[in-house]
Write a protein that holds these residues in place. Sequence first.
Motif, mmCIF file in Angstrom:
data_model
loop_
_atom_site.group_PDB
_atom_site.id
_atom_site.type_symbol
_atom_site.label_atom_id
_atom_site.label_comp_id
_atom_site.label_asym_id
_atom_site.label_seq_id
_atom_site.Cartn_x
_atom_site.Cartn_y
_atom_site.Cartn_z
ATOM 1 N N ALA A 150 -11.738 -11.978 68.413
ATOM 2 C CA ALA A 150 -11.071 -11.019 69.305
ATOM 3 C C ALA A 150 -9.955 -11.702 70.083
ATOM 4 N N GLU A 151 -10.215 -12.897 70.569
ATOM 5 C CA GLU A 151 -9.203 -13.651 71.316
ATOM 6 C C GLU A 151 -8.038 -14.041 70.411
ATOM 7 N N LEU A 152 -8.340 -14.437 69.190
ATOM 8 C CA LEU A 152 -7.286 -14.783 68.223
ATOM 9 C C LEU A 152 -6.407 -13.574 67.930
ATOM 10 N N GLN A 153 -7.017 -12.418 67.773
ATOM 11 C CA GLN A 153 -6.249 -11.201 67.512
ATOM 12 C C GLN A 153 -5.284 -10.918 68.650
ATOM 13 N N LYS A 154 -5.750 -11.094 69.887
ATOM 14 C CA LYS A 154 -4.883 -10.860 71.052
ATOM 15 C C LYS A 154 -3.743 -11.863 71.091
ATOM 16 N N LYS A 155 -4.067 -13.131 70.905
ATOM 17 C CA LYS A 155 -3.053 -14.193 71.022
ATOM 18 C C LYS A 155 -2.030 -14.162 69.895
ATOM 19 N N LEU A 156 -2.483 -13.839 68.675
ATOM 20 C CA LEU A 156 -1.609 -13.923 67.517
ATOM 21 C C LEU A 156 -1.034 -12.589 67.076
ATOM 22 N N GLY A 157 -1.560 -11.502 67.625
ATOM 23 C CA GLY A 157 -1.055 -10.179 67.270
ATOM 24 C C GLY A 157 -1.396 -9.763 65.851
ATOM 25 N N CYS A 158 -2.481 -10.303 65.299
ATOM 26 C CA CYS A 158 -2.925 -9.973 63.945
ATOM 27 C C CYS A 158 -4.267 -9.267 64.009
ATOM 28 N N ARG A 159 -4.583 -8.535 62.961
ATOM 29 C CA ARG A 159 -5.894 -7.908 62.846
ATOM 30 C C ARG A 159 -6.655 -8.639 61.755
ATOM 31 N N PHE A 160 -7.912 -8.914 62.011
ATOM 32 C CA PHE A 160 -8.770 -9.559 61.039
ATOM 33 C C PHE A 160 -9.980 -8.681 60.804
ATOM 34 N N SER A 161 -10.525 -8.758 59.604
ATOM 35 C CA SER A 161 -11.763 -8.033 59.303
ATOM 36 C C SER A 161 -12.919 -9.022 59.243
ATOM 37 N N ALA A 162 -14.119 -8.503 59.308
ATOM 38 C CA ALA A 162 -15.301 -9.364 59.190
ATOM 39 C C ALA A 162 -15.298 -10.068 57.842
ATOM 40 N N GLU A 163 -14.797 -9.411 56.830
ATOM 41 C CA GLU A 163 -14.735 -9.990 55.486
ATOM 42 C C GLU A 163 -13.858 -11.243 55.452
#
Length: 79
Positions: A47-60
């Motif tokens: 979640a923190e990475l998504q905020k900092k990098l502006g990317c979306r990641f999936s559990a997969e």
Amino acid sequence: MTESEIFEQLKKIVAENFEIEPEIITMDSNIVTDLDMDSIDAIDMVAELQKKLGCRFSAEDFKAVKTIGDIVRVISGKV
């Protein structure tokens, strides 16, 4: 963004959010055995990475992740 830059960002996030000494965080650090992170910590880190990098990641994306280097490679493929 290079893998080195991603690693430095990730290292900073892990050190600040999980109170882990930055000196022990390496590309080979196992997130469970070396850094003592659990699945909840991993979710918080993503979640923190998504905020900092502006990317979306999936559990997969993180299904086979075991080390900090694995995480860096996943992120590198997304940014």
